[in-house]
Write a protein that holds these residues in place. Structure first.
Motif, PDB file in Angstrom:
ATOM      1  N   PRO A  90       0.838  -1.197   0.000  1.00 48.13           N
ATOM      2  CA  PRO A  90       0.000   0.000   0.000  1.00 48.13           C
ATOM      3  C   PRO A  90       0.876   1.251   0.000  1.00 48.13           C
ATOM      4  N   ALA A  91       0.545   2.200  -0.844  1.00 47.51           N
ATOM      5  CA  ALA A  91       1.343   3.421  -0.945  1.00 47.51           C
ATOM      6  C   ALA A  91       0.403   4.614  -1.090  1.00 47.51           C
ATOM      7  N   TYR A  92       0.548   5.576  -0.215  1.00 46.71           N
ATOM      8  CA  TYR A  92      -0.351   6.738  -0.253  1.00 46.71           C
ATOM      9  C   TYR A  92       0.263   7.906   0.507  1.00 46.71           C
ATOM     10  N   VAL A  93      -0.197   9.100   0.157  1.00 50.99           N
ATOM     11  CA  VAL A  93       0.152  10.301   0.909  1.00 50.99           C
ATOM     12  C   VAL A  93      -1.108  11.150   1.041  1.00 50.99           C
ATOM     13  N   ILE A  94      -1.178  11.877   2.142  1.00 50.31           N
ATOM     14  CA  ILE A  94      -2.234  12.875   2.344  1.00 50.31           C
ATOM     15  C   ILE A  94      -1.536  14.159   2.778  1.00 50.31           C
ATOM     16  N   PHE A  95      -1.662  15.196   1.979  1.00 55.24           N
ATOM     17  CA  PHE A  95      -1.050  16.483   2.295  1.00 55.24           C
ATOM     18  C   PHE A  95      -2.149  17.527   2.498  1.00 55.24           C
ATOM     19  N   LYS A  96      -1.978  18.357   3.508  1.00 49.92           N
ATOM     20  CA  LYS A  96      -2.904  19.463   3.753  1.00 49.92           C
ATOM     21  C   LYS A  96      -2.084  20.743   3.856  1.00 49.92           C
ATOM     22  N   MET A  97      -2.495  21.785   3.120  1.00 53.29           N
ATOM     23  CA  MET A  97      -1.721  23.019   3.110  1.00 53.29           C
ATOM     24  C   MET A  97      -2.589  24.175   2.625  1.00 53.29           C
ATOM     25  N   ASN A  98      -2.016  25.374   2.676  1.00 48.74           N
ATOM     26  CA  ASN A  98      -2.720  26.537   2.140  1.00 48.74           C
ATOM     27  C   ASN A  98      -2.567  26.613   0.624  1.00 48.74           C
ATOM     28  N   SER A  99      -1.335  26.400   0.148  1.00 49.75           N
ATOM     29  CA  SER A  99      -1.080  26.545  -1.286  1.00 49.75           C
ATOM     30  C   SER A  99      -0.028  25.551  -1.761  1.00 49.75           C
ATOM     31  N   LEU A 100      -0.133  25.174  -3.032  1.00 50.54           N
ATOM     32  CA  LEU A 100       0.797  24.241  -3.663  1.00 50.54           C
ATOM     33  C   LEU A 100       1.254  24.838  -4.978  1.00 50.54           C
ATOM     34  N   THR A 101       2.513  25.309  -5.020  1.00 51.35           N
ATOM     35  CA  THR A 101       3.009  25.969  -6.230  1.00 51.35           C
ATOM     36  C   THR A 101       4.407  25.522  -6.639  1.00 51.35           C
ATOM     37  N   ASP A 102       5.153  24.857  -5.757  1.00 54.43           N
ATOM     38  CA  ASP A 102       6.538  24.537  -6.066  1.00 54.43           C
ATOM     39  C   ASP A 102       6.621  23.495  -7.183  1.00 54.43           C
ATOM     40  N   ILE A 103       7.334  23.819  -8.239  1.00 57.01           N
ATOM     41  CA  ILE A 103       7.385  22.971  -9.436  1.00 57.01           C
ATOM     42  C   ILE A 103       8.023  21.614  -9.138  1.00 57.01           C
ATOM     43  N   GLU A 104       9.116  21.608  -8.371  1.00 59.47           N
ATOM     44  CA  GLU A 104       9.808  20.344  -8.103  1.00 59.47           C
ATOM     45  C   GLU A 104       8.939  19.384  -7.293  1.00 59.47           C
ATOM     46  N   VAL A 105       8.223  19.909  -6.321  1.00 59.18           N
ATOM     47  CA  VAL A 105       7.330  19.060  -5.524  1.00 59.18           C
ATOM     48  C   VAL A 105       6.168  18.570  -6.381  1.00 59.18           C
ATOM     49  N   ILE A 106       5.624  19.452  -7.219  1.00 56.38           N
ATOM     50  CA  ILE A 106       4.529  19.055  -8.111  1.00 56.38           C
ATOM     51  C   ILE A 106       4.979  17.935  -9.050  1.00 56.38           C
ATOM     52  N   GLU A 107       6.163  18.061  -9.596  1.00 52.03           N
ATOM     53  CA  GLU A 107       6.683  17.010 -10.481  1.00 52.03           C
ATOM     54  C   GLU A 107       6.856  15.697  -9.720  1.00 52.03           C
ATOM     55  N   ALA A 108       7.283  15.789  -8.453  1.00 46.20           N
ATOM     56  CA  ALA A 108       7.436  14.586  -7.632  1.00 46.20           C
ATOM     57  C   ALA A 108       6.086  13.939  -7.347  1.00 46.20           C
ATOM     58  N   LEU A 109       5.062  14.759  -7.161  1.00 45.95           N
ATOM     59  CA  LEU A 109       3.710  14.231  -6.945  1.00 45.95           C
ATOM     60  C   LEU A 109       3.176  13.564  -8.215  1.00 45.95           C
ATOM     61  N   TYR A 110       3.448  14.155  -9.381  1.00 46.43           N
ATOM     62  CA  TYR A 110       3.060  13.526 -10.650  1.00 46.43           C
ATOM     63  C   TYR A 110       3.742  12.158 -10.797  1.00 46.43           C
ATOM     64  N   LYS A 111       5.033  12.101 -10.492  1.00 47.84           N
ATOM     65  CA  LYS A 111       5.777  10.842 -10.602  1.00 47.84           C
ATOM     66  C   LYS A 111       5.201   9.792  -9.651  1.00 47.84           C
ATOM     67  N   ALA A 112       4.836  10.222  -8.453  1.00 54.58           N
ATOM     68  CA  ALA A 112       4.244   9.293  -7.481  1.00 54.58           C
ATOM     69  C   ALA A 112       2.917   8.763  -8.008  1.00 54.58           C
ATOM     70  N   SER A 113       2.112   9.642  -8.592  1.00 54.42           N
ATOM     71  CA  SER A 113       0.839   9.219  -9.167  1.00 54.42           C
ATOM     72  C   SER A 113       1.062   8.199 -10.278  1.00 54.42           C
ATOM     73  N   CYS A 114       2.056   8.456 -11.129  1.00 58.14           N
ATOM     74  CA  CYS A 114       2.356   7.534 -12.230  1.00 58.14           C
ATOM     75  C   CYS A 114       2.838   6.183 -11.712  1.00 58.14           C
ATOM     76  N   ALA A 115       3.377   6.171 -10.496  1.00 57.30           N
ATOM     77  CA  ALA A 115       3.854   4.926  -9.887  1.00 57.30           C
ATOM     78  C   ALA A 115       2.753   4.240  -9.084  1.00 57.30           C
ATOM     79  N   SER A 116       1.508   4.735  -9.208  1.00 60.38           N
ATOM     80  CA  SER A 116       0.328   4.168  -8.539  1.00 60.38           C
ATOM     81  C   SER A 116       0.251   4.484  -7.046  1.00 60.38           C
ATOM     82  N   VAL A 117       0.912   5.559  -6.638  1.00 65.18           N
ATOM     83  CA  VAL A 117       0.736   6.047  -5.268  1.00 65.18           C
ATOM     84  C   VAL A 117      -0.568   6.833  -5.214  1.00 65.18           C
ATOM     85  N   HIS A 118      -1.409   6.554  -4.221  1.00 65.69           N
ATOM     86  CA  HIS A 118      -2.660   7.296  -4.051  1.00 65.69           C
ATOM     87  C   HIS A 118      -2.361   8.613  -3.339  1.00 65.69           C
TER      88      HIS A 118
END
Length: 231
Positions: free
Chosen positions: A75-103
């Protein structure tokens, strides 16, 4: 006093000596501005995520770790809570995680530059925004961590200004009861069907479809805390 009437946030008192030692190191270095840029970069943090030193790298490292869990069938998952999400490197890492079937479940109150629901890129990402009576202000980062959840709570949004250009601290939640409480809050917020809006690729951002029972997360979490502590 006035702010407390408008905001809802999460805070933590701790006497953990390792955490206190690392936090004290940061504050002492801030006081001594001449040594800040040279000395802080030499300090190794074993518990805290500290911007601009290791917050971004640690978040990305843990997202990559979740991808490895997913590829191994765990099982692989993350839950993030924040005010704003704009950092490109973190966004790219989240896309990669999604592509790897991380929820990936995100609760982003304000600005969000990640686009969910794109086939082959962000299929596994769901984002909600909650705007209610009290201004949501907590920053919480939960990693499934192979069944041994790791949760951080602190001041940094996932914005370049917070990760690269400011001093920000995020602390791990080491106490089981505290982790349980914060995890429950995230669970309730992700089930909100009264004040939550779905952030989507079409930018329609409609309210989550109404269903029974109605769950207004700020009220539900208040009732949860009231019952938990017999208030």
């Amino acid at each position: 006093g006035d702010t407390a009437k408008l905001y809802c946030d999460s805070g933590l008192f701790t006497s953990n000596p390792v955490i206190l030692d690392e936090a004290l190191k940061v504050f002492n270095l801030i006081r001594n501005q001449d040594k800040y840029t040279t000395e802080l970069e030499k300090y190794e943090f074993k518990q805290l995520m500290v911007s601009p030193i290791n917050s971004k790298t640690e978040i990305i490292r843990r997202l990559e770790k979740e991808s490895k869990f997913a590829k191994n069938g765990s099982p692989a998952y993350v839950i993030f809570k924040m005010n704003s999400l704009t950092d490109i490197e973190v966004i790219e890492a989240l896309y990669k995680a999604s592509c790897a079937s991380v929820h990936v479940a995100l609760i982003v109150r304000g600005i969000c530059c990640l686009i969910p629901g794109i086939k082959g890129l962000s299929d596994n990402i769901r984002i909600v925004s909650i705007v209610d009576k009290y201004l949501e202000h907590a920053r919480i980062y939960l990693f499934g961590n192979g069944g041994k959840e790791k949760i951080f709570m602190g001041s940094a949004d996932l914005m370049t200004r917070n990760l690269d250009n400011r001093i920000e601290l995020c602390v791990p939640l080491l106490d089981k009861n505290v982790r349980e409480e914060i995890s429950k809050m995230l669970e309730i917020q992700l089930k909100d069907n009264v004040k939550a809006r779905l952030i989507d690729k079409l930018e329609s951002n409609n309210y989550v479809p109404k269903s029974i029972p109605k769950i207004r997360s700020q009220e539900e979490f208040y009732l949860y805390l009231k019952n938990r502590y017999k208030i």
